[in-house]
Structure formats: C-alpha cells, structure tokens
Design an enzyme around this catalytic site. Structure first.
Site, PDB file in Angstrom:
ATOM      1  N   GLY A 211      41.991  33.531  39.052  1.00  0.00           N
ATOM      2  CA  GLY A 211      40.498  34.248  39.265  1.00  0.00           C
ATOM      3  C   GLY A 211      39.596  33.486  38.483  1.00  0.00           C
ATOM      4  O   GLY A 211      39.334  32.726  38.008  1.00  0.00           O
ATOM      5  N   ASN A 212      38.443  34.381  38.604  1.00  0.00           N
ATOM      6  CA  ASN A 212      37.032  34.249  37.677  1.00  0.00           C
ATOM      7  C   ASN A 212      36.706  35.323  37.224  1.00  0.00           C
ATOM      8  O   ASN A 212      36.854  36.323  37.687  1.00  0.00           O
ATOM      9  CB  ASN A 212      36.156  33.168  38.630  1.00  0.00           C
ATOM     10  CG  ASN A 212      35.720  34.021  39.940  1.00  0.00           C
ATOM     11  OD1 ASN A 212      35.091  34.893  39.661  1.00  0.00           O
ATOM     12  ND2 ASN A 212      36.061  33.251  40.859  1.00  0.00           N
ATOM     13  N   ARG A 213      35.163  34.961  36.509  1.00  0.00           N
ATOM     14  CA  ARG A 213      34.693  36.245  35.944  1.00  0.00           C
ATOM     15  C   ARG A 213      33.671  37.167  36.480  1.00  0.00           C
ATOM     16  O   ARG A 213      33.029  37.980  35.896  1.00  0.00           O
ATOM     17  CB  ARG A 213      33.971  36.011  34.458  1.00  0.00           C
ATOM     18  CG  ARG A 213      35.355  35.183  33.391  1.00  0.00           C
ATOM     19  CD  ARG A 213      34.404  34.653  32.250  1.00  0.00           C
ATOM     20  NE  ARG A 213      33.507  35.652  31.652  1.00  0.00           N
ATOM     21  CZ  ARG A 213      32.467  35.297  30.787  1.00  0.00           C
ATOM     22  NH1 ARG A 213      32.314  34.094  30.711  1.00  0.00           N
ATOM     23  NH2 ARG A 213      31.434  36.050  30.459  1.00  0.00           N
ATOM     24  N   ALA A 279      31.790  33.926  43.789  1.00  0.00           N
ATOM     25  CA  ALA A 279      32.298  33.024  43.012  1.00  0.00           C
ATOM     26  C   ALA A 279      33.720  32.712  43.610  1.00  0.00           C
ATOM     27  O   ALA A 279      34.624  33.219  43.555  1.00  0.00           O
ATOM     28  CB  ALA A 279      32.503  33.559  41.871  1.00  0.00           C
TER      29      ALA A 279
END
Length: 408
Positions: A211-213, A279
């Site tokens: 995943g990402n932030r 994102a």
C-alpha cells in the site's frame, strides 16, 4: 481579518440538528477562531445558552435589545470575518432571503459584508419545496454560500436529502471561505465530474498487502468542493483515513488498482471532468497466497511484482470530446532533476490537461491537513499553489477546470 484570531459568527436556528452546532463550535474555537454564537430563540429550546457560552467563552443573546449601548445588531455583522449558520432551517433562510431583522441573528446577517455560509438542515420535503428552493437561489444570487445538505437519517424514521453535514466537513468548508479572497462560485452547476481518492492496496495474502501513505483527504476535498460548486460528483474511494462521506456526493468503493480502474472508467463515461487524486499502486504481486505466509526460520522468497494498469493514460487515450482530465503527481527530486522537472515530464507522458505536482517527504502532502504544489497545464501554464488547506488547493484546481470547461 485579525491575523491571529478570525472573528466568526455562528448562527444556530431552531432544528433538532442544533446539537451538532456544539461540535462545530468546538472545532472552530480549537482552530484558533474567536466565535460568537447567535442562536434564535427556538434554537435555545434544543441547546441552552449556558452550553454555547461555556464553549465559546462569549455571551449569548437572541434579541436586538441586549447590550444596547454596544449596538450588537449592527457591530457583530460589521466586524465579522465569516458568518456560518448551522443548522439553517427553512424558516431561517426564508427570513434571511427576505431581509427580516427580527432577532439578533437576522439583523447581523443584514450588516455582514464578509462571506456568509448557510448549512441547511430540514426534512426532505421542506428542502425540496419550491419556496425553499427559491429562497436558496435568491441567497446564492446575492453572494451567500448555501451548502448542499447531506442525505441520510432525519428525525424519526425518515431518511433522504436534508441532513446536516458533519461538523468536521462544515469546519473545513468554513476554513476554505476564510482562505479564499473571493466568493466560491456555483460554476459547476449542471456538470458531472469524477474524483478518485485514497490509496489502493495490493493483496499479498489474506493478511498482508502492498500500500501507500495516502489518507484520501485531498481527493475528498476535491469531491466536497465540486459538489458545493454545483456539480454532480462521483467519488471513487480507495482506502482512506477515517473520513466521512462528503455531503451530496455519490461514493463508490474500490480496493485494488484494478478495482479502481474499473470503477473510474465506468464513471468517466459522459463526465465533464475526471480528477485522478488517488494514489494508485504502480505494481502488484504476481501471485496471491491463499493462506497466510508463515514467518518460518528461513528467509522469505523474493517478492515478484508486475505492473498495474496506468489509469490516467487510459483515460487520456479514450477521453470524450471536451472532457477535462486532471492528474496528480507526488514527486521528489533526484540526481536527474527537481520536483518540477519530473512533474513536467510526467504531464507530457500522461497526456492530461492539468497535473497537480506535490513535493512529498518531510511531512508534506501525505497524512497532513495542508497541501501545496504546482498546477501544470498541457498548454504550458504553470501556477504555484501556496500552502493552505486541501480544500483551498481543491478550489484552485476546480477554478482551472471550470475555466477550461467554459472555453472547451
């Protein structure tokens, strides 16, 4: 405006949603605003004056004959930097639209020359009644901002449009009106737009994922502002922080990049604008482990990845005539160039009409309430977006989109 303590008048009309004004008041005061509460007499049937006084630290009056030497029915409006009426009932908006001044709140509304925000709350039938719609149109023509209400549970068992938006959303919108130097237009009325938000997750096994932030705050701000500028908005939401759905927005959920792609491409058909703020993971595991990968004693097998589809490129390659497409790029500089260099190159590769470039790292862009960056246009334009709320950045993006829709 006082540079340190913006002066806000919080009007509270007599509806069951008046209890939410307490949470809104708390959010405004904790954000550094000086807030004076102006309830109607009927509002005090729902929330007592002592509650508002304790939360604001200022006296509460309803009539124009309180503290006569200070002339509050004139001075409060003259000195305010923002007026927020939440909840704004059908009766209150009717009185405001017709210039009534029979209590302290409506008198202050007549003397205010600052932005005025009405946040309606009432039953669906009252919101949809021609008299209310005419009053809302009249207030908007005169420069007031009337938020679109949320849809959901009302008094009793009733549900539908007319629910007061959540205090956090109202507070964000109030901040936007204080930040902008001009009124927020209704220039997206009749337009249909699509916004993606949040971070996608690519499953490794039933427990783990790549995943990402991304918190989704910027995408949600884009959806919120577009809806309040009159657009019909579809928000395709991947994983986000604990964000409530924006008022008057249709929300479609997605998890992985491929799910997000399907939802965005379906929603984009016939849309006037698509803003890809999500994102999206560039890669996903080539294989999904049906069972949890055990830790074991040996080193894990190397993780093999494959590319995800490039949704923005697909959108620009299949765009419909007149459709405006906006991308986002979270960038860092490196040995080959700075953030803007990489942003310009990405705009050329992606084929979007506009690209918002954010410098990330060191607490910027991700997981914070503020944002900054640059807005690059395919026509060669470059506009700096100074640091401010994500709502303010969203409003500047929609300014640029609306301008292109007018001339497209």
């Amino acid at each position: 405006m006082d540079g340190t303590r913006p002066r806000v008048l919080l009007g509270v009309a007599g509806g069951i949603a008046a209890y939410k004004a307490c949470e809104l008041l708390r959010r405004l005061t904790e954000s550094g605003h000086s807030v004076r509460v102006l309830p109607t007499a009927s509002a005090l049937q729902f929330v007592g004056a002592a509650t508002f006084e304790a939360l604001s630290g200022l006296p509460v009056h309803t009539g124009v004959f309180a503290d006569v030497p200070a002339v509050p029915h004139v001075k409060l409006g003259q000195e305010a930097d923002l007026v927020v009426v939440a909840p704004a009932t059908a009766d209150l908006m009717s009185r405001a639209a017709h210039g009534r001044a029979d209590d302290l709140l409506t008198a202050a509304l007549l003397t205010a020359r600052c932005p005025v925000l009405f946040v309606p709350a009432m039953h669906t039938e009252m919101w949809e009644h021609p008299a209310t719609r005419d009053n809302v149109s009249l207030l908007r023509r005169r420069g007031a901002v009337v938020m679109e209400p949320a849809s959901g549970r009302l008094t009793g068992r009733d549900t539908g449009p007319g629910r007061l938006p959540e205090p956090a959303e109202i507070a964000e919108f109030a901040r936007l009106l204080l930040e902008r130097s001009d009124a927020l237009p209704r220039d997206l009325a009749g337009r249909r737009v699509v916004v993606s938000a949040g971070g996608t997750r690519e499953a490794l096994d039933p427990v783990r994922y790549l995943g990402n932030r991304s918190s989704g705050r910027q995408g949600y701000a884009l959806a919120r502002v577009a809806a309040q500028r009159g657009a019909s908005v579809t928000l395709v939401a991947a994983h986000t922080a604990d964000l409530g759905d924006p008022a008057a927005v249709d929300v479609v959920r997605a998890s992985s990049a491929r799910e997000l792609r399907e939802a965005v491409l379906a929603a984009a058909k016939g849309a006037d604008a698509v803003v890809m703020a999500a994102a999206v993971a560039d890669f996903r595991p080539t294989a999904f482990a049906a069972n949890k990968i055990k830790k074991g004693s040996a080193d894990p097998e190397p993780l093999t990845l494959t590319r995800n589809p490039d949704i923005l490129v697909e959108l620009t390659g299949t765009r419909e005539p007149g459709q405006v497409i906006v991308g986002f790029a979270a960038e860092t500089g490196d040995d080959t160039g700075d953030v803007l260099h990489h942003g310009r190159a990405k705009l050329a590769r992606k084929g979007a009409d506009l690209l918002v470039v954010n410098a990330v790292g060191d607490g910027r862009a991700f997981e914070v309430p503020d944002n900054a960056g640059w807005l690059l246009g395919a026509d060669g334009s470059e506009v700096e977006l100074p640091s401010g709320s994500k709502g303010l950045l969203a409003s500047r993006v929609w300014d640029a989109v609306a301008a292109r829709l007018r001339t497209g």
